[in-house]
Design a protein around this motif. Structure first.
Motif, PDB file in Angstrom:
ATOM      1  N   MET A   1      38.419  47.317  39.890  1.00  0.00           N
ATOM      2  CA  MET A   1      38.653  48.052  41.584  1.00  0.00           C
ATOM      3  C   MET A   1      39.711  49.063  41.185  1.00  0.00           C
ATOM      4  O   MET A   1      41.002  48.298  40.564  1.00  0.00           O
ATOM      5  CB  MET A   1      39.086  46.021  41.924  1.00  0.00           C
ATOM      6  CG  MET A   1      40.076  46.886  43.539  1.00  0.00           C
ATOM      7  SD  MET A   1      40.712  45.253  43.979  1.00  0.00           S
ATOM      8  CE  MET A   1      39.338  44.529  44.086  1.00  0.00           C
TER       9      MET A   1
ATOM     10  N   HIS B   1      43.444  41.643  41.880  1.00  0.00           N
ATOM     11  CA  HIS B   1      42.997  42.995  41.720  1.00  0.00           C
ATOM     12  C   HIS B   1      43.055  41.828  40.402  1.00  0.00           C
ATOM     13  O   HIS B   1      42.598  42.546  39.148  1.00  0.00           O
ATOM     14  CB  HIS B   1      43.844  43.592  41.893  1.00  0.00           C
ATOM     15  CG  HIS B   1      44.177  44.249  41.264  1.00  0.00           C
ATOM     16  ND1 HIS B   1      42.390  45.777  41.156  1.00  0.00           N
ATOM     17  CD2 HIS B   1      44.674  45.087  39.793  1.00  0.00           C
ATOM     18  CE1 HIS B   1      42.855  45.965  40.061  1.00  0.00           C
ATOM     19  NE2 HIS B   1      44.148  45.736  39.390  1.00  0.00           N
TER      20      HIS B   1
ATOM     21  N   LEU C   1      41.540  49.668  45.993  1.00  0.00           N
ATOM     22  CA  LEU C   1      42.716  48.800  46.685  1.00  0.00           C
ATOM     23  C   LEU C   1      43.265  49.172  48.274  1.00  0.00           C
ATOM     24  O   LEU C   1      43.719  48.657  48.592  1.00  0.00           O
ATOM     25  CB  LEU C   1      43.867  48.768  45.373  1.00  0.00           C
ATOM     26  CG  LEU C   1      43.621  47.503  44.435  1.00  0.00           C
ATOM     27  CD1 LEU C   1      44.695  47.962  42.949  1.00  0.00           C
ATOM     28  CD2 LEU C   1      43.628  45.959  44.993  1.00  0.00           C
TER      29      LEU C   1
END
Length: 274
Positions: A1, A97, A6
């Motif tokens: 990611m 994340h 994000l």
């Protein structure tokens, strides 16, 4: 990611260039977001943790600031001083994340798992534009069920040797501060502030003074007074609060002591809803 994902894919890399950490000591740094501070404990190239997680949709900037200091090495954990929206907003996205746990005091758990909401902000406390707008602030924190665990009851902080948490209820029921005896470093959360938290001008023109907790969101003023007295008794050499610039030195110590001794006159608003 990646960072764009994000931050919901809307920002370019250069939009994060201003998001850099400021070092306080060799192993403590912070990133000042528009409304609150996030703190990084750990020296570069060593294990580290993140304290608090700013506003929602700030995860890209926070990640950039952390990578400036630690590269791609994730923290061992995220510690939350309490559950208000400006301290938990990006916690979920960052934890997912990094694949790391989140810890908070057990008395805050219901607020961050969707079972309770905080009282609404009190615009009657005065002090500035942020107070006036506080009635519009979110009272339901980011939903962290499945990601968050209660801190142990003995004051120890998982993944963080040499530190302990101090129960500093008042601003919220399960508010905590973090303290390290070795260098008398205090991470105060919102138990105290080092800028006038009710004023929008203080965000852009910060002047370092020791103030009480943000009045518009403080739930129990008697508990808040006890919390400030508890922090003054620690006799910290450094303070980094949730709102304001870090402080150290004799002026800071004198102001913290004075606040503890005169909390009713200095911190409690003359006009408030409750």
């Amino acid at each position: 990611m990646d960072k764009d994902h994000l931050d919901k894919g809307k920002l370019l890399e250069h939009d994060f260039d201003h998001a850099v950490p400021e070092e306080i000591t060799r192993d403590v740094a912070y990133y000042r977001t528009i409304l609150s501070n996030v703190i990084m404990i750990g020296a570069p190239n060593e294990d580290w943790i993140l304290v608090d997680a700013g506003l929602k949709r700030y995860q890209g900037r926070i990640l950039h600031a952390c990578e400036e200091r630690y590269g791609t090495k994730p923290p061992a954990a995220i510690i939350l001083t309490h559950g208000h929206f400006d301290h938990t907003g990006s916690a979920k996205r960052l934890a997912e994340h990094w694949h790391v746990p989140i810890y908070i005091h057990e008395k805050e758990m219901d607020y961050v798992t969707g079972k309770k909401t905080y009282p609404p902000g009190d615009p009657t406390v005065g002090g500035g534009m942020i107070s006036l707008l506080s009635g519009l602030f979110p009272t339901k924190p980011e939903h962290l069920e499945g990601l968050v665990t209660a801190l142990p009851k003995d004051g120890k902080i998982p993944q963080l040797e040499g530190w302990r948490y101090v129960e500093t209820a008042g601003h919220t029921p399960g508010h905590i501060s973090l303290f390290r005896e070795e260098d008398r470093m205090l991470i105060a959360g919102d138990a105290i502030s080092t800028e006038k938290p009710e004023s929008s001008l203080a965000v852009f023109f910060p002047i370092q003074h020791v103030f009480g907790p943000p009045a518009y969101f403080t739930q129990d003023w008697m508990e808040a007074e006890n919390a400030v007295k508890k922090l003054a008794d620690l006799e910290p050499d450094y303070i980094i609060a949730g709102h304001g610039l870090p402080m150290q030195g004799e002026t800071m110590k004198q102001e913290l002591k004075k606040l503890a001794e005169n909390f009713i006159d200095q911190a409690i608003p003359k006009h408030k809803r409750h």
